[in-house]
Design a protein around this motif. Structure first.
Motif, short mmCIF file in Angstrom:
data_model
loop_
_atom_site.label_atom_id
_atom_site.label_comp_id
_atom_site.label_asym_id
_atom_site.label_seq_id
_atom_site.Cartn_x
_atom_site.Cartn_y
_atom_site.Cartn_z
N TYR A 78 0.84 -1.20 0.00
CA TYR A 78 0.00 0.00 0.00
C TYR A 78 0.88 1.25 0.00
CZ TYR A 78 -3.50 -3.45 1.16
OH TYR A 78 -4.31 -4.55 1.13
N LEU A 79 0.71 2.05 -1.05
CA LEU A 79 1.53 3.25 -1.23
C LEU A 79 0.91 4.38 -0.42
CD1 LEU A 79 4.03 4.18 -2.81
CD2 LEU A 79 2.52 4.82 -4.69
N LEU A 80 1.01 4.26 0.89
CA LEU A 80 0.30 5.15 1.78
C LEU A 80 0.87 6.56 1.76
CD1 LEU A 80 -2.01 5.20 3.83
CD2 LEU A 80 -0.33 4.68 5.60
N LEU A 81 2.20 6.68 1.69
CA LEU A 81 2.86 7.99 1.71
C LEU A 81 3.68 8.15 0.43
CD1 LEU A 81 4.08 7.94 5.43
CD2 LEU A 81 2.10 9.16 4.51
N PRO A 82 3.02 8.37 -0.69
CA PRO A 82 3.71 8.30 -1.99
C PRO A 82 4.72 9.41 -2.23
CG PRO A 82 1.45 9.04 -2.27
CD PRO A 82 1.58 8.59 -0.85
N ARG A 83 4.69 10.49 -1.45
CA ARG A 83 5.62 11.60 -1.66
C ARG A 83 6.81 11.56 -0.71
NH1 ARG A 83 0.61 15.92 -1.53
NH2 ARG A 83 -0.54 15.04 -3.29
N SER A 84 6.86 10.56 0.13
CA SER A 84 7.85 10.52 1.19
C SER A 84 9.25 10.20 0.67
CB SER A 84 7.45 9.48 2.24
OG SER A 84 8.42 9.41 3.25
N GLU A 85 10.25 10.82 1.30
CA GLU A 85 11.66 10.49 1.11
C GLU A 85 12.22 10.12 2.48
OE1 GLU A 85 13.18 10.33 -1.71
OE2 GLU A 85 11.77 11.34 -3.05
N VAL A 86 13.03 9.09 2.52
CA VAL A 86 13.47 8.57 3.82
C VAL A 86 14.59 9.39 4.45
CG1 VAL A 86 12.78 6.21 3.32
CG2 VAL A 86 15.10 6.97 2.72
N ASP A 87 15.15 10.35 3.71
CA ASP A 87 16.30 11.08 4.26
C ASP A 87 16.22 12.59 4.00
OD1 ASP A 87 16.65 10.97 1.53
OD2 ASP A 87 18.60 9.96 1.60
N ASP A 88 15.00 13.14 4.03
CA ASP A 88 14.85 14.57 3.79
C ASP A 88 14.71 15.37 5.08
OD1 ASP A 88 12.32 13.83 4.56
OD2 ASP A 88 11.29 14.63 2.81
N GLY A 89 14.83 14.72 6.23
CA GLY A 89 14.73 15.42 7.50
C GLY A 89 13.31 15.78 7.91
N LEU A 90 12.31 15.17 7.25
CA LEU A 90 10.91 15.47 7.54
C LEU A 90 10.11 14.17 7.64
CD1 LEU A 90 10.38 18.36 4.96
CD2 LEU A 90 10.72 18.62 7.42
N LEU A 91 9.00 14.24 8.35
CA LEU A 91 8.04 13.15 8.41
C LEU A 91 6.84 13.50 7.54
CD1 LEU A 91 8.02 12.51 12.26
CD2 LEU A 91 9.25 11.20 10.51
N ASP A 92 6.32 12.52 6.82
CA ASP A 92 5.12 12.71 6.02
C ASP A 92 3.91 12.19 6.79
OD1 ASP A 92 7.21 13.20 4.15
OD2 ASP A 92 5.80 12.76 2.52
N VAL A 93 2.74 12.76 6.52
CA VAL A 93 1.51 12.28 7.14
C VAL A 93 0.38 12.35 6.13
CG1 VAL A 93 1.02 14.59 8.10
CG2 VAL A 93 -0.11 12.58 9.06
N CYS A 94 -0.43 11.30 6.12
CA CYS A 94 -1.60 11.24 5.26
C CYS A 94 -2.82 10.96 6.12
CB CYS A 94 -1.43 10.13 4.22
SG CYS A 94 -2.92 9.79 3.26
N VAL A 95 -3.91 11.68 5.87
CA VAL A 95 -5.15 11.50 6.62
C VAL A 95 -6.27 11.18 5.65
CG1 VAL A 95 -6.73 12.48 8.31
CG2 VAL A 95 -4.33 13.22 8.28
N VAL A 96 -6.99 10.08 5.90
CA VAL A 96 -8.18 9.74 5.13
C VAL A 96 -9.38 10.01 6.02
CG1 VAL A 96 -9.45 7.90 3.95
CG2 VAL A 96 -6.95 7.99 3.80
#
Length: 334
Positions: A237-255
């Motif tokens: 499941y491509l839950l966080l499709p814009r995420s990068e693992v080393d950009d210093g940020l956390l991604d969050v998705c809300v349905v």
């Protein structure tokens, strides 16, 4: 991302209880490593926390020159998480030991994050041959427990499905095997997908709020909120499709509750859930998930339920906290 030479000593941490565990796989892996490395030690875990303890012992005991620089986790996402815990906070000079994930579980989200679904034999050959690289990835710290989050965390449907995965159907154990240790029919990603679809049909949204760096991203009935750095959950499941693992940020998705939960399993396979009415996506250094009716927030991270943390879960990014072996850019799942 430049390639890195493989260190001469390795520790292989294997979980015999993992859904995709195979003694033959571990033996083959160890033999392949011994062809090119000076020392290879295999540790088979005996229970929760053992992987973390084994890695910490290997990295702190004995002469520095005899300690492993390559730590291989063979198991599911839980084994990978425990092994990563053992690698955190390394002291000393030189390059820190780095984690290599080998798929030995049911979903293998971590492996897909760095290697897509290439055969593990190719992955090992790339690492041993100096055609892979060590990448320092971000983790999250869950403030309420002090635990580290490697792959990601979910509330709502993404957390409650774990109960079904662990208990459903005909004596099947949590690791996707039957009581006699043989593979269960439908184990792995297909089994997870089937149980998720069943759970989604009866799921009821919870009253929630998600805040990113102090600003409210979403509030109201919530089907799911996912936080992390890895793009995939449950390996598919491509839950966080814009995420990068080393950009210093956390991604969050809300349905949001405006969505029929039964639609989510299909749409999340390719990121189309972001087009749903009321869906929200954000990125920041601190993500706060809340449940607003006073009941406990049902939460999972790295494939394990954390359902006793209260009404709030606070995630703070830890930039570049973990060294991980990865395929060259453009050849992995980001």
């Amino acid at each position: 991302m430049n390639s890195s030479p493989c260190p001469p000593r390795a520790l292989v941490v294997a979980n015999p209880a993992a859904g995709g565990y195979s003694a033959e796989l571990v033996d083959h892996l160890a033999a392949r490593c011994r062809e090119q490395l000076a020392s290879v030690t295999v540790h088979r875990t005996t229970g929760p926390g053992d992987a973390t303890a084994a890695v910490r012992r290997a990295l702190t005991e004995g002469p520095v020159g005899n300690r492993p620089g390559l730590v291989v986790a063979v198991g599911g996402d839980g084994t990978v998480h425990e092994t990563a815990e053992g690698l955190l906070g390394q002291d000393g000079d030189g390059s820190p030991a780095a984690l290599l994930m080998i798929p030995g579980g049911s979903a293998n989200s971590g492996y897909r994050m760095f290697w897509d679904d290439r055969p593990w034999q190719d992955t090992v050959s790339m690492v041993l041959g100096g055609r892979a690289a060590v990448r320092r990835i971000d983790l999250a710290l869950l403030a309420e427990t002090g635990g580290h989050v490697l792959l990601g965390s979910c509330t709502g449907l993404g957390a409650q499905i774990l109960t079904a995965v662990r208990t459903k159907a005909n004596g099947t154990a949590a690791n996707g095997t039957k009581a006699n240790g043989t593979p269960a029919p439908g184990a792995g990603r297909a089994r997870y997908a089937r149980l998720l679809a069943e759970a989604a049909a009866d799921f009821r949204p919870y009253p929630g709020r998600v805040t990113v760096d102090g600003t409210v991203l979403a509030e109201g009935p919530t089907v799911l909120a996912g936080v992390g750095g890895g793009r995939y959950r449950a390996g598919q499941y491509l839950l966080l499709p814009r995420s990068e693992v080393d950009d210093g940020l956390l991604d969050v998705c809300v349905v949001s509750g405006r969505t029929d939960p039964a639609l989510l399993p299909t749409l999340a396979r390719d990121g189309r859930h972001l087009d749903l009415p009321g869906a929200a996506y954000g990125r920041g250094r601190r993500i706060v998930l809340e449940r607003l009716d006073g009941e406990r927030l049902v939460l999972e991270h790295d494939g394990e339920l954390r359902d006793r943390i209260g009404t709030t879960a606070t995630f703070d990014v830890l930039p570049g906290a973990l060294p991980v072996w990865a395929a060259p850019h453009g050849q992995q799942g980001k």
